[in-house]
Enzyme design. Structure first.
Site, PDB file in Angstrom:
ATOM      1  N   LYS A 238       2.537   1.193  -5.416  1.00  0.00           N
ATOM      2  CA  LYS A 238       3.301   0.556  -6.005  1.00  0.00           C
ATOM      3  C   LYS A 238       2.517   0.533  -7.466  1.00  0.00           C
ATOM      4  CE  LYS A 238       4.664  -3.747  -5.124  1.00  0.00           C
ATOM      5  NZ  LYS A 238       3.837  -3.362  -3.943  1.00  0.00           N
ATOM      6  N   THR A 239       1.658   0.165  -7.690  1.00  0.00           N
ATOM      7  CA  THR A 239       0.732  -0.129  -8.914  1.00  0.00           C
ATOM      8  C   THR A 239       0.492   0.963  -9.541  1.00  0.00           C
ATOM      9  OG1 THR A 239      -0.437  -2.238  -7.973  1.00  0.00           O
ATOM     10  CG2 THR A 239      -1.412  -0.958  -9.843  1.00  0.00           C
TER      11      THR A 239
ATOM     12  N   GLU B 176       0.730  -1.161  -0.162  1.00  0.00           N
ATOM     13  CA  GLU B 176       0.060  -0.088   0.020  1.00  0.00           C
ATOM     14  C   GLU B 176       0.797   1.238   0.120  1.00  0.00           C
ATOM     15  OE1 GLU B 176      -3.340  -0.392  -0.537  1.00  0.00           O
ATOM     16  OE2 GLU B 176      -3.132  -2.576   0.005  1.00  0.00           O
TER      17      GLU B 176
ATOM     18  N   GLY C 227       5.540   7.178  -3.623  1.00  0.00           N
ATOM     19  CA  GLY C 227       4.438   6.683  -4.196  1.00  0.00           C
ATOM     20  C   GLY C 227       2.960   7.294  -3.812  1.00  0.00           C
TER      21      GLY C 227
ATOM     22  N   LYS D  86       2.908  -8.965 -13.848  1.00  0.00           N
ATOM     23  CA  LYS D  86       2.665  -9.274 -12.532  1.00  0.00           C
ATOM     24  C   LYS D  86       3.321 -10.956 -12.282  1.00  0.00           C
ATOM     25  CE  LYS D  86       0.928  -7.772  -8.126  1.00  0.00           C
ATOM     26  NZ  LYS D  86       1.560  -6.643  -7.652  1.00  0.00           N
TER      27      LYS D  86
END
Length: 255
Positions: free
Chosen positions: A17-18, A14, A186, A39
């Site tokens: 990263k995505t 959390e 992030g 992934k």
């Protein structure tokens, strides 16, 4: 010209990263590159549910921003339903784990037809993917053993406590002879506190690598994600973000 290969890891779960992966993909697509996002192991989702690669595609492949979906390839090697470390999730589901050699083979295939390959890990660098304790770092090393120049991009949180994890991750990478391309924050808060402001100078020192971007909090909901990606990433990642100027803007009153 050979493809650039970036393994994207985080200081924790959390940390954005995505969204950071999607931003790097978006900037590269906007620059005309063919991009692949892999992934190796998706956890916490049942079959058919949209996963991280679907989020990347939704954010990055925006035809209105000049990034047609045809230049973006996404792959997911394994999926496990419980939100656990990949090795634990695989074992509990009775499913096979993902091996470094599988990842290396997929990366090599993608690198043959793309200018950029992004491999998004699960959690942090040393999270286990199998019961032998093999990690994202082992996957990156397998890619390098195959003769491909893989690097690591570290996505970090902005606030208190991040410096220690960044330093530990950087030390683990050096011990494994894996190059750290840099650090991306992030989720930069709308109202950064003293720790966040000071960390702009301290993060690259802890990592011994450059700060390559700072994505604003809730970046995934931006109406123009492509423009935000370019504005939030350094030129090394396809954007026009200036780390020195950003640090001056958020400089603490006293150091």
């Amino acid at each position: 010209m050979s493809a650039r290969i970036l393994f994207v890891t985080g200081t924790n779960t959390e940390v954005g990263k995505t969204v950071a992966t999607a931003a790097v993909a978006s900037a590269a697509l906007r620059g005309g590159a063919r991009v692949a996002v892999l992934k190796p192991g998706q956890t916490g989702l049942a079959a058919g549910e949209p996963g991280d690669v679907d989020d990347v595609r939704r954010l990055a492949a925006d035809p209105a921003a000049g990034a047609p979906a045809g230049r973006l390839t996404t792959r997911e090697l394994a999926r496990y339903p419980e939100p656990l470390a990949p090795n634990t999730a695989a074992r509990r589901a009775g499913l096979p784990p993902v091996s470094p050699d599988e990842v290396a083979a997929e990366v090599a295939a993608l690198a043959a037809s793309h200018e950029l390959v992004l491999v998004e890990g699960a959690g942090g660098l040393l999270v286990h993917y199998d019961d032998e304790g093999r990690t994202l770092a082992d996957q990156a090393r397998a890619v390098r053993r195959a003769g491909l120049a893989a690097e690591v991009l570290l996505v970090a949180s902005a606030g208190l406590g991040t410096l220690n994890i960044v330093a530990l991750t950087a030390e683990a990478l050096r011990a494994r002879e894996l190059p750290l391309a840099g650090v991306v924050v992030g989720s930069w808060p709308q109202r950064p506190g003293l720790a966040e402001r000071c960390n702009l100078a301290d993060l690259p020192r802890s990592a011994d690598a450059p700060l390559l971007g700072a994505l604003p909090a809730h970046a995934g909901g931006a109406p123009d994600f492509a423009a935000l990606a370019v504005a939030s990433l350094a030129p090394e990642l396809g954007g026009d973000w200036d780390a020195a100027a950003f640090a001056r803007t958020h400089r603490p009153y006293a150091l």
